[in-house]
Design a protein around this motif. Sequence first.
Motif, short mmCIF file in Angstrom:
data_model
loop_
_atom_site.label_atom_id
_atom_site.label_comp_id
_atom_site.label_asym_id
_atom_site.label_seq_id
_atom_site.Cartn_x
_atom_site.Cartn_y
_atom_site.Cartn_z
N CYS A 44 0.84 -1.21 0.00
CA CYS A 44 0.00 0.00 0.00
C CYS A 44 0.87 1.26 0.00
N ASP A 45 0.43 2.24 -0.75
CA ASP A 45 1.13 3.52 -0.81
C ASP A 45 0.41 4.50 0.12
N LEU A 46 0.92 4.63 1.33
CA LEU A 46 0.28 5.50 2.32
C LEU A 46 0.73 6.94 2.09
N VAL A 47 0.37 7.48 0.92
CA VAL A 47 0.84 8.80 0.54
C VAL A 47 0.27 9.88 1.45
N VAL A 48 -0.93 9.68 1.98
CA VAL A 48 -1.52 10.69 2.86
C VAL A 48 -0.68 10.85 4.12
N MET A 49 -0.09 9.76 4.60
CA MET A 49 0.72 9.81 5.81
C MET A 49 2.19 10.07 5.50
N SER A 50 2.55 10.13 4.23
CA SER A 50 3.93 10.43 3.83
C SER A 50 3.91 11.38 2.63
N PRO A 51 3.40 12.59 2.81
CA PRO A 51 3.23 13.52 1.69
C PRO A 51 4.54 14.19 1.30
N ALA B 79 -0.97 25.79 -2.55
CA ALA B 79 -0.15 24.65 -2.13
C ALA B 79 1.28 24.84 -2.62
N VAL B 80 2.15 23.92 -2.20
CA VAL B 80 3.55 23.92 -2.64
C VAL B 80 4.06 22.49 -2.57
N ILE B 81 4.86 22.10 -3.54
CA ILE B 81 5.48 20.77 -3.55
C ILE B 81 6.93 20.94 -3.11
N ASN B 82 7.36 20.13 -2.16
CA ASN B 82 8.70 20.27 -1.59
C ASN B 82 9.70 19.21 -2.03
N LYS B 83 9.22 18.15 -2.66
CA LYS B 83 10.11 17.08 -3.11
C LYS B 83 9.85 16.79 -4.57
N PRO B 84 10.91 16.63 -5.36
CA PRO B 84 10.72 16.28 -6.78
C PRO B 84 10.17 14.87 -6.91
N GLY B 85 9.38 14.64 -7.94
CA GLY B 85 8.82 13.32 -8.17
C GLY B 85 7.58 13.39 -9.04
N GLU B 86 7.06 12.21 -9.36
CA GLU B 86 5.82 12.10 -10.13
C GLU B 86 4.72 11.62 -9.19
N TYR B 87 3.63 12.37 -9.12
CA TYR B 87 2.58 12.08 -8.16
C TYR B 87 1.24 11.90 -8.88
N ASP B 88 0.35 11.17 -8.23
CA ASP B 88 -0.96 10.89 -8.81
C ASP B 88 -1.96 11.96 -8.39
N GLY B 89 -2.78 12.36 -9.34
CA GLY B 89 -3.91 13.23 -9.08
C GLY B 89 -5.18 12.55 -9.54
N LEU B 90 -6.28 12.86 -8.92
CA LEU B 90 -7.51 12.14 -9.23
C LEU B 90 -8.74 12.97 -8.90
N SER B 91 -9.87 12.46 -9.34
CA SER B 91 -11.16 13.01 -8.94
C SER B 91 -11.65 12.20 -7.75
N SER B 92 -12.02 12.88 -6.68
CA SER B 92 -12.48 12.19 -5.47
C SER B 92 -13.98 12.36 -5.25
N ASN B 93 -14.69 12.71 -6.32
CA ASN B 93 -16.14 12.89 -6.22
C ASN B 93 -16.79 12.22 -7.44
N PHE B 94 -17.66 11.25 -7.20
CA PHE B 94 -18.26 10.50 -8.31
C PHE B 94 -18.96 11.45 -9.28
N SER B 95 -18.68 11.27 -10.57
CA SER B 95 -19.23 12.19 -11.56
C SER B 95 -19.69 11.49 -12.83
N GLY B 96 -19.93 10.18 -12.76
CA GLY B 96 -20.46 9.50 -13.94
C GLY B 96 -19.64 8.31 -14.37
N ASP B 97 -19.91 7.84 -15.59
CA ASP B 97 -19.34 6.59 -16.09
C ASP B 97 -17.82 6.57 -16.06
#
Length: 378
Positions: A24-31, A203-221
């Motif tokens: 598991c990628d616990l990104v919320v606890m290791s941002p 916001a601000v990003i403090n570490k270089p890297g590739e991160y995932d972004g997503l929609s967290s609200n159901f919006s259809g098919d």
Amino acid sequence: MPKQFSLASRFTVFALMLATLSGCDLVVMSPSGDIAAQQRDLIVISTILMLVIIIPVIFLTLFFAWRYRQSNTAATYDPEWHHSTGLEVVIWSAPLAIIIALGAITWVSTHKLDPYRPLDRIDAARPVTEEMKPITVEVVALDWKWLFFYPDYGIATVNEMAAPVDVPINFKLTASSVMNSFYIPALAGMIYTMPGMETKLHAVINKPGEYDGLSSNFSGDGFSHMRFKFHGVDQAGFDAWVARVKQNGTALNRDAYLKLEKPSAKEPVRYFATVDDGLYEAVLNMCVREGQMCMKDMMHIDMMGGGGKDSHDNKERLRHDDRFVSEARPKSDIPVEQLVASLEQDICRTEPGEALTLDADGKLPATEFIKYSPRATQ
């Protein structure tokens, strides 16, 4: 032997369950962003404060069950006991202190981590200075993809964005059709996007890297595929990314946007080297299509008390919710005034649940309307 085998089997299953959690990628606890790190700290502190009560309660529950078991004759047996002032003080003062502490932390954090509040620090050791120029990213939630405008650079992208490390980011967000939610777990908390409205996130990003972004609200098919990549890079890497977008991108004008906003899933990354002036503002005000009235103009008319009879001419310019309807709606041969007047008197039918019938052209014949009108009974 069977009992030992049973215990061994249970231990093996438990070990396998723990092994699956290791992936598991616990990104919320290791941002990787300061805002997300402060939100992580808030979760940890709140959890610890609650465990101060939970752990002793669980321990004492087990202890009393063991200490005062029926077989323990050495334990004091006092069936008439019913009150202890000292115990009552402990029982109520500890939770009260926890609630006060959580309330204070929540009050401070609610204002400090307000997404509309500009950043005052890059991280715990570095404040934001006047020399630090933030970058602005305008975000549009489409069905089912993300569109990013970079107004300072005149470019736009689909399902990919980038930002330099340790540089404040000012997000402006809206949506094209339904309510959605923008979320990069490593960067900051989620923020809603709504058509005709603009929300903000700093916001601000403090570490270089590739991160995932997503929609967290159901919006259809296509909701589950509404994802994108966020690249945190150094300034040189960001400049190279902007140059690549300009070199490989196409033009994003209003016609291209109208094609892009049509519902589609698993949309590949796209680059746009040029963007029409005012396109994001047109999306925000729901007036990209030619002839549509912008929301800001409509709100101005409402603020001035309405347009009176002249507002009837704006009816077609205010159509926003039937953008994807290809078939014309059935029309009635009855004048609008007569139809409204009759509806206000509640149309009566001879039989409960009986529906009005339309002719071959999908229109309401005058005979049907008059038949079921209250006036026909007068």
